[in-house]
Design a protein around this motif. Structure first.
Motif, short mmCIF file in Angstrom:
data_model
loop_
_atom_site.label_atom_id
_atom_site.label_comp_id
_atom_site.label_asym_id
_atom_site.label_seq_id
_atom_site.Cartn_x
_atom_site.Cartn_y
_atom_site.Cartn_z
N ARG A 115 0.83 -1.21 0.00
CA ARG A 115 0.00 0.00 0.00
C ARG A 115 0.86 1.26 0.00
N TYR A 116 1.93 1.24 0.79
CA TYR A 116 2.84 2.38 0.80
C TYR A 116 3.43 2.61 -0.60
N LEU A 117 3.86 1.53 -1.24
CA LEU A 117 4.48 1.65 -2.56
C LEU A 117 3.50 2.17 -3.60
N GLU A 118 2.24 1.73 -3.51
CA GLU A 118 1.23 2.22 -4.45
C GLU A 118 1.08 3.73 -4.35
N LEU A 119 1.06 4.24 -3.12
CA LEU A 119 0.93 5.68 -2.92
C LEU A 119 2.20 6.42 -3.33
N MET A 120 3.35 5.93 -2.89
CA MET A 120 4.60 6.62 -3.15
C MET A 120 4.94 6.67 -4.63
N ASN A 121 4.55 5.64 -5.36
CA ASN A 121 4.84 5.62 -6.80
C ASN A 121 3.92 6.55 -7.59
N ARG A 122 2.93 7.15 -6.92
CA ARG A 122 2.11 8.18 -7.57
C ARG A 122 2.79 9.54 -7.49
N ASP A 123 3.81 9.65 -6.63
CA ASP A 123 4.51 10.92 -6.44
C ASP A 123 5.65 11.00 -7.45
N PRO A 124 5.56 11.92 -8.41
CA PRO A 124 6.60 12.00 -9.44
C PRO A 124 7.98 12.35 -8.88
N VAL A 125 8.02 12.94 -7.69
CA VAL A 125 9.31 13.27 -7.08
C VAL A 125 10.02 12.02 -6.59
N LEU A 126 9.25 11.04 -6.11
CA LEU A 126 9.82 9.82 -5.56
C LEU A 126 9.94 8.69 -6.59
N ALA A 127 8.96 8.57 -7.47
CA ALA A 127 8.88 7.44 -8.39
C ALA A 127 10.09 7.37 -9.31
N PRO A 128 10.52 6.16 -9.65
CA PRO A 128 10.00 4.87 -9.18
C PRO A 128 10.55 4.51 -7.80
N VAL A 129 9.69 3.88 -6.99
CA VAL A 129 10.07 3.47 -5.63
C VAL A 129 10.07 1.95 -5.54
N ARG A 130 11.19 1.36 -5.15
CA ARG A 130 11.28 -0.08 -4.93
C ARG A 130 11.04 -0.37 -3.46
N GLY A 131 10.61 -1.60 -3.17
CA GLY A 131 10.33 -1.98 -1.80
C GLY A 131 11.29 -3.02 -1.27
N VAL A 132 11.62 -2.89 0.02
CA VAL A 132 12.41 -3.89 0.73
C VAL A 132 11.66 -4.25 2.00
N PHE A 133 11.39 -5.55 2.18
CA PHE A 133 10.70 -6.06 3.37
C PHE A 133 11.76 -6.69 4.26
N ALA A 134 12.02 -6.06 5.41
CA ALA A 134 13.10 -6.50 6.29
C ALA A 134 12.55 -7.00 7.62
N ALA A 135 13.07 -8.14 8.08
CA ALA A 135 12.60 -8.72 9.33
C ALA A 135 13.64 -9.70 9.87
N GLN A 136 13.52 -10.02 11.16
CA GLN A 136 14.38 -11.04 11.74
C GLN A 136 14.05 -12.41 11.17
N GLU A 137 12.78 -12.60 10.89
CA GLU A 137 12.30 -13.87 10.32
C GLU A 137 11.19 -13.57 9.34
N ILE A 138 11.26 -14.11 8.14
CA ILE A 138 10.24 -13.88 7.12
C ILE A 138 9.56 -15.21 6.80
N LYS A 139 8.25 -15.24 6.98
CA LYS A 139 7.50 -16.47 6.74
C LYS A 139 7.50 -16.80 5.24
N PRO A 140 7.49 -18.10 4.91
CA PRO A 140 7.55 -18.51 3.49
C PRO A 140 6.45 -17.88 2.63
N GLN A 141 5.22 -17.81 3.18
CA GLN A 141 4.12 -17.23 2.39
C GLN A 141 4.37 -15.75 2.12
N ALA A 142 4.94 -15.05 3.14
CA ALA A 142 5.23 -13.63 2.97
C ALA A 142 6.33 -13.43 1.94
#
Length: 230
Positions: free
Chosen positions: A174-201
Motif C-alpha cells: 500500500r505504501y508503494l502504491e501511494l509513493m509511486n504516484r509521487d513523481p518526485v519519488l517514483a520509481p520506488v522499490r520496496g524492501v521487506f526487512a525482518a528477523q524472520e520472514i515467513k515462506p508465504q510472505a
C-alpha cells in the motif's frame, strides 16, 4: 474526519482508469484532503483513494445523472497530477464529522523500533551504495519505516518487522502504491526487512517485486553468539 456511509459508484480518471459499480460503501474524507473508499470486505485496504494534496468540490448534476437517481456528486482532484476521483451518491445512510486531534503516531515495540534505528545507522546492509533519506517517512496512510536511495539514486521504501508475515507485505504494498504516484519519488522499490520472514510472505513479496532482507538483530547490535545458558 468525515465518515459517510452511502450507496455510490466511484470513477478514477488519470494515469489509470478504474470504476467501482454502484454499492454501499464507507467514504472517509480526511482533513489532509485525502479520501478513501472502503467496502465491508477486503480487510483494511481501501478499494480506491486519492492521496493529498487534493481538493474536493461538489459537481452540478446533469439531467442524465438526476434521472439515474444520483443525488450528489463529488470530484476530488489531485493538485499535482490533475488525476480525478468522482463519487456519485445515490443515497446517504450516515454522515458524521469528528475532530480526532493530533495523533501521536504508532509506537512500535522495543525490538522493532531498535531494528529500525540500527538499520538506519547501518543502511549499507540493504545494499552497497545505499544512503538514508529519513526514518518514518509519512504517507497519506501512515509512515513507512525507512526511505533510502540506492547507488543509482532511486527511491527505496523499507518496512521493518520482527516477524515478517503476509500482512506486513500488504502494508508495504500500500505504501508503494501511494509513493509511486509521487513523481518526485517514483520509481520506488520496496524492501521487506525482518528477523524472520515467513515462506508465504516471501513468496508474496517476490511476486510483487519486493526484495526480502533477513536482519540479524544480535549482529547489528555488535553481539556475538553465545552458547552458555545462564
Amino acid at each position: 474526519m468525515r465518515i459517510v456511509v452511502a450507496d455510490c459508484s466511484v470513477d478514477y480518471a488519470g494515469r489509470l482508469s478504474a470504476h467501482l459499480p454502484r454499492a454501499r460503501r464507507v467514504l472517509m474524507l480526511k482533513n489532509d484532503g485525502s479520501i478513501l473508499v472502503h467496502s465491508d470486505g477486503g480487510s483494511y485496504k481501501p478499494l480506491n483513494w486519492m492521496s493529498p494534496p487534493c481538493t474536493l468540490a461538489a459537481v452540478e448534476l446533469s439531467d442524465e445523472q438526476a434521472k439515474a437517481g444520483i443525488v450528489e456528486a463529488w470530484q476530488v482532484t489531485h493538485k499535482k497530477t490533475a488525476d480525478r476521483l468522482i463519487v456519485s451518491v445515490f443515497e446517504i445512510f450516515h454522515d458524521s464529522s469528528h475532530d480526532l486531534g493530533v495523533d501521536p503516531g504508532l509506537i512500535k515495540d522495543g525490538v522493532e523500533a531498535h531494528l529500525q534505528e540500527l538499520l538506519a545507522d547501518q543502511i549499507e546492509l540493504v545494499g552497497a551504495g545505499h544512503t538514508l533519506v529519513r526514518r518514518e517517512y509519512m504517507t497519506a496512510i501512515g509512515p513507512v519505516d525507512i526511505l533510502a536511495r540506492d547507488a543509482s539514486g532511486s527511491s527505496v521504501a523499507i518496512e521493518i518487522k520482527r516477524r515478517g508475515g503476509v500482512d506486513g507485505v500488504e502494508q508495504l504494498t500500500r505504501y508503494l502504491e501511494l509513493m509511486n504516484r509521487d513523481p518526485v519519488l517514483a520509481p520506488v522499490r520496496g524492501v521487506f526487512a525482518a528477523q524472520e520472514i515467513k515462506p508465504q510472505a516471501r513468496t508474496l513479496a517476490e511476486d510483487r517485486g519486493i526484495r526480502c532482507l533477513v536482519l540479524d538483530y544480535d549482529a547489528m547490535r555488535g553481539m556475538e553468539d553465545r552458547n552458555t545458558l545462564f
